[in-house]
Each structure stands twice: as C-alpha cells, then as structure tokens.
Write a protein that holds these residues in place. Structure first.
Motif, PDB file in Angstrom:
ATOM      1  N   LEU A 222       0.825  -1.212   0.000  1.00 33.80           N
ATOM      2  CA  LEU A 222       0.000   0.000   0.000  1.00 33.80           C
ATOM      3  C   LEU A 222       0.860   1.263   0.000  1.00 33.80           C
ATOM      4  O   LEU A 222       0.454   2.298  -0.535  1.00 33.80           O
ATOM      5  CB  LEU A 222      -0.935  -0.002   1.213  1.00 33.80           C
ATOM      6  N   ARG A 223       2.047   1.193   0.590  1.00 34.08           N
ATOM      7  CA  ARG A 223       2.937   2.356   0.560  1.00 34.08           C
ATOM      8  C   ARG A 223       3.484   2.600  -0.845  1.00 34.08           C
ATOM      9  O   ARG A 223       3.748   3.744  -1.225  1.00 34.08           O
ATOM     10  CB  ARG A 223       4.108   2.143   1.529  1.00 34.08           C
ATOM     11  N   GLU A 224       3.633   1.542  -1.603  1.00 34.24           N
ATOM     12  CA  GLU A 224       4.275   1.634  -2.913  1.00 34.24           C
ATOM     13  C   GLU A 224       3.291   1.763  -4.069  1.00 34.24           C
ATOM     14  O   GLU A 224       3.701   2.118  -5.182  1.00 34.24           O
ATOM     15  CB  GLU A 224       5.145   0.392  -3.127  1.00 34.24           C
ATOM     16  N   HIS A 225       2.014   1.497  -3.833  1.00 34.92           N
ATOM     17  CA  HIS A 225       1.027   1.495  -4.914  1.00 34.92           C
ATOM     18  C   HIS A 225      -0.241   2.240  -4.489  1.00 34.92           C
ATOM     19  O   HIS A 225      -0.604   2.254  -3.314  1.00 34.92           O
ATOM     20  CB  HIS A 225       0.638   0.059  -5.297  1.00 34.92           C
ATOM     21  N   ASP A 226      -0.885   2.845  -5.456  1.00 40.04           N
ATOM     22  CA  ASP A 226      -2.217   3.411  -5.217  1.00 40.04           C
ATOM     23  C   ASP A 226      -3.239   2.305  -5.435  1.00 40.04           C
ATOM     24  O   ASP A 226      -3.432   1.834  -6.565  1.00 40.04           O
ATOM     25  CB  ASP A 226      -2.502   4.571  -6.181  1.00 40.04           C
ATOM     26  N   VAL A 227      -3.869   1.894  -4.355  1.00 33.89           N
ATOM     27  CA  VAL A 227      -4.842   0.807  -4.401  1.00 33.89           C
ATOM     28  C   VAL A 227      -6.206   1.385  -4.056  1.00 33.89           C
ATOM     29  O   VAL A 227      -6.391   1.992  -2.995  1.00 33.89           O
ATOM     30  CB  VAL A 227      -4.480  -0.315  -3.414  1.00 33.89           C
ATOM     31  N   ALA A 228      -7.159   1.199  -4.949  1.00 33.62           N
ATOM     32  CA  ALA A 228      -8.499   1.752  -4.750  1.00 33.62           C
ATOM     33  C   ALA A 228      -9.466   0.661  -4.326  1.00 33.62           C
ATOM     34  O   ALA A 228      -9.441  -0.466  -4.856  1.00 33.62           O
ATOM     35  CB  ALA A 228      -9.002   2.418  -6.022  1.00 33.62           C
ATOM     36  N   LEU A 229     -10.326   0.973  -3.379  1.00 39.22           N
ATOM     37  CA  LEU A 229     -11.420   0.098  -2.998  1.00 39.22           C
ATOM     38  C   LEU A 229     -12.553   0.251  -4.011  1.00 39.22           C
ATOM     39  O   LEU A 229     -12.586   1.220  -4.788  1.00 39.22           O
ATOM     40  CB  LEU A 229     -11.904   0.447  -1.594  1.00 39.22           C
ATOM     41  N   PRO A 230     -13.517  -0.654  -4.025  1.00 40.56           N
ATOM     42  CA  PRO A 230     -14.603  -0.557  -5.010  1.00 40.56           C
ATOM     43  C   PRO A 230     -15.392   0.739  -4.960  1.00 40.56           C
ATOM     44  O   PRO A 230     -15.972   1.150  -5.972  1.00 40.56           O
ATOM     45  CB  PRO A 230     -15.492  -1.763  -4.656  1.00 40.56           C
ATOM     46  N   ASP A 231     -15.423   1.423  -3.809  1.00 43.32           N
ATOM     47  CA  ASP A 231     -16.157   2.691  -3.731  1.00 43.32           C
ATOM     48  C   ASP A 231     -15.299   3.885  -4.144  1.00 43.32           C
ATOM     49  O   ASP A 231     -15.738   5.032  -4.034  1.00 43.32           O
ATOM     50  CB  ASP A 231     -16.720   2.897  -2.325  1.00 43.32           C
ATOM     51  N   GLY A 232     -14.086   3.614  -4.612  1.00 47.62           N
ATOM     52  CA  GLY A 232     -13.202   4.687  -5.055  1.00 47.62           C
ATOM     53  C   GLY A 232     -12.256   5.196  -3.995  1.00 47.62           C
ATOM     54  O   GLY A 232     -11.304   5.933  -4.298  1.00 47.62           O
ATOM     55  N   GLN A 233     -12.484   4.834  -2.752  1.00 47.83           N
ATOM     56  CA  GLN A 233     -11.612   5.267  -1.659  1.00 47.83           C
ATOM     57  C   GLN A 233     -10.239   4.614  -1.803  1.00 47.83           C
ATOM     58  O   GLN A 233     -10.135   3.422  -2.082  1.00 47.83           O
ATOM     59  CB  GLN A 233     -12.233   4.878  -0.316  1.00 47.83           C
TER      60      GLN A 233
END
Length: 440
Positions: A222-233
């Motif tokens: 998570l520190r190295e990548h932008d990970v989005a949840l299904p709601d966009g958060q």
C-alpha cells in the motif's frame, strides 16, 4: 429539512414466535423547543406470539454505537427470545438511524452551511436519545408508566444518562459492556484504549503468527502502490490498520486472519490485492451504514463540567504517544475504535460531513451527560456485565462507575467479548435477569 405532520399509524409484522408493531412518532428535534422542528423516531414493539394482550413489563433496548439502528429481528431468537419470556420489548431506532429521520451525506447538506450542520448534529447525543425515550414512554405507557432498560455498549452510556435525568420512570436496568467513565474525557478514553488494542494485536499475532508477515507485506504494498477500494476510496496503510476494530469481538481475530489469508492474487503484472479482499475491506471500513458513529464518536465523551477543552481529534493526538501504531512502523499494529480526521477525507460517505465534523471537534460547550450527585443517590437496581478484556470500554472506568453509583451490581467475566449479548444465544441476558431475581 424534514417536516412531519404527526405520528404515523402503527404497522404490524408477524414473524416466527414474535409480533412486531412499529410506532413512528413525531418528536421535537430540540426538546427544549417543543413547538419547533420535528423529526421521526421509530420505536418497534416486540411481544411473544400469543401474548399480545398480556400485561407484560416493558424492556427498552438501547443499541450500541453511537449512530446504529436497533436490531432487525428474524423471529424470536438470540437475546430477544430470552427477553420475550418476561417482557414486552421496545427496539428503538435512535434518532438519526434506521427508519428514524436519517442523518447522512444525502440529508445533512439540506441543513445549509457547515455550522448549521454541526448545530444539527449536536442534537443527536445520549441526552437527546433519553428525552426521546421519555417522550415515547409517555405516549405508550402514560405519564406515570415505568419500564426497564437494556443498554448494550453505547446503550449503557445512554442508560447512565437516563439514570441521571429521569430515574423515577425506571424499574431496573441491564447493561452489557457499557458502564462509562462518568468524568472520562475523550483524551482519557483513548490513552487507556491504545494499550488494550495493542494487547489484542499481540494476542492475534500469537494465535496466528503468519499474520504478522501478511500484514507487513500488505502495508508495504500500500505504501508503494495506489490501491483503490470498489467505492473509489484509496486504501492507505492507516485505513488498512482500522480493520483492528474486528479484534474486539469474539470471532474478530479469526475473521481478520481469514481476510488476510485471501488477500493476494497473481495478476498480469505480478502479485496484487484481490478484488474479493478489497471488497471485504471496503465493507468493514466504510461508514455508509452509520455515518453518525464517525461524526459523534468523540462527542459522546464531551461534558463541559468535566472539561472545557475541545475533543480536537483526541484519538489522533493521543496516537502519537504510542509509536507502535505508527503506519510506517516495521511491525504493523491494527487500530481499534478510533475515529481520525483523515477518515473524513478518504471515505466518500464522510467527505461531505468533514467541515461539520471539524466544527464538532472544536466545540467547547457540550452539555453534561451524567449527573454525579443524582447518580450517587441512585435507587434503581442496575445489573451490569463487565467484560474483563473489553477492547472498547475500559474495565477500570466501568468498575469505578459501579462503585460510584449505588444499586449497581456487576458481573465481571472474561468468558465473553464486547459482542456477547448478540452472540451468546441469550445466555448473557439470562444471567443478568437471574441476578435481578437473586438467583445468582
């Protein structure tokens, strides 16, 4: 703005073993201004099938939270089945929740600018909930009627408020995991809470040693990548840490383990967090179902006679005293029942409430929720389950309150966690009822 024109006619639902009657009442937003704006509050009456006409004592259930509706029965089961043996039960959708006039990102902007929204939200604490209950009592039982209370978690906080301001209408009270510190500030609450949460982390990693590396690996990703949840958060490390809320329930450690176990999938570009994992995380960290919980959580500890200081995001400030919870720490610790200001930036359902939430965090004139002098003269019997290892409510504060309020009898147990009322199939409530009868 919701404008109501009187109580709605009751509706009746029949389920296996129970008859439910919904009373939707037209109640003042501000009980000090009865001619002013009104809101709807749902009070759902439950009685054992075949006993609808019996003269039964009433038991009012006050839900945990803040900001959560009452349970939705699926027949007479769990603690409700035990309660229905002796009582006519009232399940209250506390103001702002469930079928009561809702408060969320869709409705709150109708109030106007942020200050108006914050002023409106200030009417949704325990003091207003208790006055709602008194309004409903007079409607259903008449001016001289009395009833019993069952307060779970925050519902126990409401019970102590009720004992402070209208004890003359209470027969007895049952409290499960919810005896509050009468003079506890938000800062005190979190300073006591972080060590309890740390202990739950240690217990979890002792039970599932492989989870320590699993959590570290996810945090690094998570520190190295932008990970989005299904709601966009965006799933940040801090948001991932908030899954620690699970650790306060009886099955939460196991649930967290199985969640971490299924986190990864081999994608076209190598290992990545699976859609299934991200969907489950979103369901567990979003406040879509209870935005009031986030907006008012620190305010439930605010009383001007205790402190004139604002709560000022106490959980965030106190967290700095516990470096083991730093999101950049090599060993990842999950957090617990803490609300942080970044949640109002990241969670889409909280984002429209962020300005109002900041204003609430700076408020200094919160009315008192408890009356220590009146509680010191209490004559209403109170039977309270205090969970020895409760992650959410400090045992020491609970026992200090029990010592300060005459008539409180406690059952301290490490057999159950904070969710025991819900998961014990009626055993916890049965124990408290038997205590009230002198059987244990």
């Amino acid at each position: 703005m919701t404008v109501l024109r009187g109580d709605m006619p009751p509706t009746v639902i029949r389920q296996p073993g129970v008859v439910l009657t919904d009373h939707v009442l037209d109640i003042p937003l501000d009980h000090d201004e009865p001619a002013g704006e009104r809101i709807a509050v749902l009070a759902r009456e439950a009685v054992a099938a075949g006993r609808e006409k019996d003269e039964l004592p009433w038991l009012v259930y006050l839900q945990g939270g803040p900001g959560s509706p009452s349970p939705r029965p699926q027949g007479a089961d769990g603690w409700l089945a035990r309660a229905l043996k002796d009582y006519r039960v009232l399940l209250l959708d506390q103001r702002g929740t469930g079928r009561s006039t809702p408060v969320n990102r869709q409705t709150l902007p109708l109030r106007g600018p942020a200050q108006a929204q914050a002023d409106y939200l200030a009417h949704f604490r325990a003091d207003a909930i208790v006055r709602d209950a008194e309004f409903i009592r007079r409607k259903l039982l008449g001016p001289s009627g009395s009833w019993s209370l069952l307060g779970q978690s925050f519902g126990g906080f409401c019970t102590l408020t009720y004992l402070s301001y209208a004890p003359q209408h209470l027969r007895e009270c049952f409290v499960t995991g919810g005896l509050p510190g009468l003079a506890a500030t938000a800062e005190h609450v979190y300073r006591a809470a972080y060590p309890r949460v740390a202990a739950k982390n240690e217990e979890h990693y002792a039970r599932y040693p492989q989870d320590e590396e699993a959590a570290r690996r996810i945090a690094a990703h998570l520190r190295e990548h932008d990970v989005a949840l299904p709601d966009g958060q965006r799933l940040t490390v801090e948001a991932f840490q908030s899954l620690g809320l699970l650790l306060g329930s009886g099955s939460g450690s196991h649930e967290l383990h199985w969640l971490l176990e299924g986190a990864w999938v081999e994608g076209a570009r190598g290992p990545e967090l699976s859609d299934g994992f991200l969907a489950q995380v979103m369901q567990k960290i979003t406040f879509a179902a209870n935005p009031l919980y986030a907006a008012l959580h620190e305010a439930i500890y605010a009383q001007r006679s205790v402190s004139r200081e604002p709560t000022a995001w106490a959980a965030q400030r106190v967290r700095a005293e516990f470096p083991e919870f730093d999101p950049d720490a090599e060993r990842l610790f999950f957090t617990g029942e803490m609300i942080y200001p970044w949640m109002f930036e990241q969670d889409p359902v909280l984002r429209p409430l962020r300005q109002a939430a900041h204003l609430l965090a700076e408020r200094t004139d919160w009315p008192d929720l408890y009356d220590p002098k009146r509680l010191a003269a209490n004559r209403v019997p109170v039977y309270a389950a205090v969970y020895h290892d409760d992650m959410y409510v400090d045992r020491r504060d609970s026992l200090a309150t029990a010592d300060a309020v005459p008539g409180v009898r406690t059952w301290v147990t490490n057999e159950w966690e904070h969710d025991a009322l819900r998961v014990s199939s009626g055993a916890v409530l049965d124990r408290l009822i038997r205590m009230s009868r002198g059987e244990v």
